[in-house]
Design a protein around this motif. Structure first.
Motif, PDB file in Angstrom:
ATOM      1  N   VAL A  10       0.839  -1.208   0.000  1.00  0.00           N
ATOM      2  CA  VAL A  10       0.000   0.000   0.000  1.00  0.00           C
ATOM      3  C   VAL A  10       0.864   1.244   0.000  1.00  0.00           C
ATOM      4  O   VAL A  10       0.578   2.229  -0.699  1.00  0.00           O
ATOM      5  CB  VAL A  10      -0.954  -0.017   1.200  1.00  0.00           C
ATOM      6  CG1 VAL A  10      -1.612   1.343   1.387  1.00  0.00           C
ATOM      7  CG2 VAL A  10      -2.007  -1.088   1.035  1.00  0.00           C
ATOM      8  N   ARG A  11       1.957   1.185   0.762  1.00  0.00           N
ATOM      9  CA  ARG A  11       2.843   2.353   0.839  1.00  0.00           C
ATOM     10  C   ARG A  11       3.454   2.643  -0.526  1.00  0.00           C
ATOM     11  O   ARG A  11       3.582   3.803  -0.934  1.00  0.00           O
ATOM     12  CB  ARG A  11       3.903   2.096   1.897  1.00  0.00           C
ATOM     13  CG  ARG A  11       4.615   3.351   2.366  1.00  0.00           C
ATOM     14  CD  ARG A  11       5.539   3.054   3.538  1.00  0.00           C
ATOM     15  NE  ARG A  11       4.809   2.746   4.757  1.00  0.00           N
ATOM     16  CZ  ARG A  11       4.803   1.555   5.347  1.00  0.00           C
ATOM     17  NH1 ARG A  11       5.495   0.549   4.806  1.00  0.00           N
ATOM     18  NH2 ARG A  11       4.117   1.355   6.444  1.00  0.00           N
ATOM     19  N   ALA A  12       3.795   1.602  -1.262  1.00  0.00           N
ATOM     20  CA  ALA A  12       4.407   1.782  -2.582  1.00  0.00           C
ATOM     21  C   ALA A  12       3.411   2.406  -3.562  1.00  0.00           C
ATOM     22  O   ALA A  12       3.748   3.303  -4.326  1.00  0.00           O
ATOM     23  CB  ALA A  12       4.909   0.434  -3.108  1.00  0.00           C
ATOM     24  N   ARG A  13       2.183   1.863  -3.550  1.00  0.00           N
ATOM     25  CA  ARG A  13       1.196   2.421  -4.473  1.00  0.00           C
ATOM     26  C   ARG A  13       0.782   3.835  -4.076  1.00  0.00           C
ATOM     27  O   ARG A  13       0.468   4.679  -4.919  1.00  0.00           O
ATOM     28  CB  ARG A  13      -0.019   1.514  -4.519  1.00  0.00           C
ATOM     29  CG  ARG A  13       0.285   0.154  -5.152  1.00  0.00           C
ATOM     30  CD  ARG A  13      -0.997  -0.551  -5.518  1.00  0.00           C
ATOM     31  NE  ARG A  13      -0.733  -1.831  -6.145  1.00  0.00           N
ATOM     32  CZ  ARG A  13      -1.657  -2.644  -6.636  1.00  0.00           C
ATOM     33  NH1 ARG A  13      -2.928  -2.276  -6.553  1.00  0.00           N
ATOM     34  NH2 ARG A  13      -1.328  -3.808  -7.183  1.00  0.00           N
ATOM     35  N   ALA A  14       0.751   4.100  -2.786  1.00  0.00           N
ATOM     36  CA  ALA A  14       0.349   5.427  -2.326  1.00  0.00           C
ATOM     37  C   ALA A  14       1.349   6.483  -2.746  1.00  0.00           C
ATOM     38  O   ALA A  14       0.976   7.615  -3.064  1.00  0.00           O
ATOM     39  CB  ALA A  14       0.172   5.421  -0.805  1.00  0.00           C
ATOM     40  N   ARG A  15       2.657   6.094  -2.736  1.00  0.00           N
ATOM     41  CA  ARG A  15       3.659   7.073  -3.158  1.00  0.00           C
ATOM     42  C   ARG A  15       3.506   7.429  -4.629  1.00  0.00           C
ATOM     43  O   ARG A  15       3.761   8.562  -5.034  1.00  0.00           O
ATOM     44  CB  ARG A  15       5.058   6.526  -2.887  1.00  0.00           C
ATOM     45  CG  ARG A  15       5.513   6.633  -1.434  1.00  0.00           C
ATOM     46  CD  ARG A  15       7.028   6.447  -1.327  1.00  0.00           C
ATOM     47  NE  ARG A  15       7.419   5.095  -1.791  1.00  0.00           N
ATOM     48  CZ  ARG A  15       7.531   4.055  -0.993  1.00  0.00           C
ATOM     49  NH1 ARG A  15       7.276   4.180   0.306  1.00  0.00           N
ATOM     50  NH2 ARG A  15       7.902   2.883  -1.485  1.00  0.00           N
ATOM     51  N   ALA A  16       3.066   6.480  -5.429  1.00  0.00           N
ATOM     52  CA  ALA A  16       2.948   6.720  -6.865  1.00  0.00           C
ATOM     53  C   ALA A  16       1.621   7.393  -7.238  1.00  0.00           C
ATOM     54  O   ALA A  16       1.449   7.838  -8.372  1.00  0.00           O
ATOM     55  CB  ALA A  16       3.077   5.396  -7.626  1.00  0.00           C
ATOM     56  N   ALA A  17       0.663   7.454  -6.334  1.00  0.00           N
ATOM     57  CA  ALA A  17      -0.664   8.001  -6.649  1.00  0.00           C
ATOM     58  C   ALA A  17      -0.859   9.369  -6.014  1.00  0.00           C
ATOM     59  O   ALA A  17      -0.375   9.627  -4.897  1.00  0.00           O
ATOM     60  CB  ALA A  17      -1.753   7.050  -6.169  1.00  0.00           C
ATOM     61  N   ASP A  18      -1.544  10.219  -6.732  1.00  0.00           N
ATOM     62  CA  ASP A  18      -1.924  11.541  -6.203  1.00  0.00           C
ATOM     63  C   ASP A  18      -3.207  11.357  -5.389  1.00  0.00           C
ATOM     64  O   ASP A  18      -4.221  10.893  -5.919  1.00  0.00           O
ATOM     65  CB  ASP A  18      -2.164  12.501  -7.359  1.00  0.00           C
ATOM     66  CG  ASP A  18      -2.420  13.933  -6.877  1.00  0.00           C
ATOM     67  OD1 ASP A  18      -2.539  14.144  -5.647  1.00  0.00           O
ATOM     68  OD2 ASP A  18      -2.520  14.836  -7.736  1.00  0.00           O
ATOM     69  N   PRO A  19      -3.204  11.731  -4.101  1.00  0.00           N
ATOM     70  CA  PRO A  19      -4.409  11.542  -3.287  1.00  0.00           C
ATOM     71  C   PRO A  19      -5.616  12.338  -3.798  1.00  0.00           C
ATOM     72  O   PRO A  19      -6.746  12.041  -3.444  1.00  0.00           O
ATOM     73  CB  PRO A  19      -3.976  12.013  -1.901  1.00  0.00           C
ATOM     74  CG  PRO A  19      -2.803  12.899  -2.135  1.00  0.00           C
ATOM     75  CD  PRO A  19      -2.100  12.329  -3.325  1.00  0.00           C
TER      76      PRO A  19
END
Length: 445
Positions: free
Chosen positions: A68-77
């Motif tokens: 989740v941390r990896a995908r969250a870094r790549a995604a704009d909230p």
């Protein structure tokens, strides 16, 4: 003027057509918007399902937090949110989340990027090691809404306004023509038989045909009325002289007969009837002359107050003999109108005579003058005239008493009506409660 315009049928039709066109476009655009919005929402839901399927639900809390941390870094909230809430207290993601009755409340991280202002469509799944939250921004739906609003503003609104403007312009043109026809009919109704629809348009459409029919009807009515008027005048003129001669001959015959004899009484009665017939024909001639427009050439300022005082003073002895109270209600200042003084006085004299003849003993007759109008009013406390008979009594030779045993010839009010028309005045018969009130309202001097 605007209220009258919007009450006209052509303008209402234009408004209805513009409203119908706008409603059809709104329904069409609204249906398309709802379909595209549903498709966009389904696409967001499919993206959430695909994203949720990419996680291994059997992974350990540490592995899920790392993924989740990896995908969250790549995604704009502002577009996509990934959050993992581990049962062991681990927290990972690009937003903070708190569950409330199974629904997440998302907030931005203190040092993170801002969230979307349009809200989110979310998916919450309970795993063996915690809770996984995925959310997709509803910004595409908001963009779609703004696109359709812009489309509405730049297509439907101008088109509706243009159609409304053109429809109103066309309707105003029709409304002006209808107003001219209506004005012509109003003048004809008021007795101006020479009124005609001007016919400035020659389009040959329905309004032009109606206007032409109105003109033909007016011509026929004017010709028939003029023929009737001419016949009445000719008969009155031709018979007046013989009747006057008959009256003179009867008077001579009466002088040659002995007093208190049957022939003398017959001759006297015949003379009275001949005088009555002469009065009828004289009144018919007067009406014909007045309706012919002759009095207008001698119009001058007339004081209604002075005329009322003079005529009332003339009829006071007759009122006393009949046991009727004849009174006045006159202002101190003169009330001036433009007209023929003798005809105004004759109209008032006829109204007073009519009141004295029909009001009955112990009645009260009031002659009033009002500056507001200005108008001349004769009010009595007699039996009055039924409402459905008030227009008929203005006809020539029409009498309420069909037996015709009381004095009169049915021409008094007809003569008043002719004088009123010659002066452009309005003759109104009303209820005095009890009695009759007759108002002769003149145009301002």
């Amino acid at each position: 003027m605007a209220r009258r315009l919007f009450r006209s049928t052509p303008v209402r039709l234009a408004l209805m057509l513009a409203a119908l066109f706008t409603a059809v476009n709104l329904v069409t655009l609204g249906g398309a918007y709802l379909q595209l919005r549903a498709a966009a929402q389904a696409q967001i839901r499919e993206s959430l399902d695909a994203g949720m399927a990419g996680f291994d639900v059997t992974a350990t809390p540490a592995a899920l937090a790392t993924l989740v941390r990896a995908r969250a870094r790549a995604a704009d909230p502002a577009d996509s949110i990934y959050v993992f809430l581990g049962d062991d207290g681990r927290r990972a993601g690009n937003a903070a989340a708190v569950l409330n009755d199974g629904r997440p409340r998302l907030t931005a991280l203190p040092d993170g990027r801002p969230l979307s202002d349009e809200g989110y469509l979310h998916e919450v799944r309970r795993l063996s090691s915690g809770v996984l939250i995925l959310a997709e921004s509803l910004a595409p739906l908001a963009d779609l809404r703004r696109t359709f609003l812009a489309l509405l503003a730049f297509s439907v609104v101008p088109t509706a306004l243009l159609s409304l403007g053109l429809g109103t312009l066309i309707a105003r043109r029709s409304a002006r023509r209808v107003a001219r026809i209506e004005a012509t009919l109003g003048r004809l109704e008021a007795g101006e038989l020479s009124a005609r629809y001007d016919g400035r348009d020659h389009a040959g459409d329905d309004l032009s045909r109606i206007g032409q029919r109105v003109n033909r009807m007016a011509e026929q009515r004017e010709a028939a009325t003029e023929a009737l008027r001419q016949v009445s005048a000719d008969i009155a003129h031709d018979l007046r002289t013989p009747l006057q001669r008959i009256s003179v001959l009867l008077a001579d015959l009466r002088g040659h007969l002995a007093e208190d004899t049957e022939p003398a009484r017959i001759a006297e009665a015949a003379g009275i009837e001949a005088d009555r017939a002469t009065q009828v024909f004289r009144a018919l001639l007067e009406i014909a002359q007045i309706e012919g427009g002759a009095p207008a050439a001698r119009f001058a300022p007339v004081d209604l107050v002075a005329v009322a005082r003079e005529i009332v003073e003339l009829y006071e002895p007759a009122a006393d003999d009949a046991g009727i109270v004849l009174e006045t209600d006159l202002p101190a200042a003169p009330v001036m109108v433009s007209g023929a003084r003798d005809l105004v006085g004759q109209a008032l004299a006829n109204l007073i005579e009519n009141a004295l003849r029909h009001a009955g003993a112990r009645a009260r007759v009031t002659v009033a003058v009002a500056a507001d109008g200005p108008c001349l009013v004769v009010r009595d406390t007699g039996p009055g005239i039924p409402e459905d008979e008030r227009d008929r009594v203005l006809r020539r030779l029409y009498r309420l008493e069909r037996s015709r045993t009381t004095p009169g010839n049915g021409l008094g009010l007809s003569l008043v009506a002719a004088i009123a028309q010659a002066h452009g005045a309005q003759l109104v018969l009303g209820d005095a409660g009890p009695g009759l009130v007759v108002t002769l309202r003149f145009p301002p001097a």
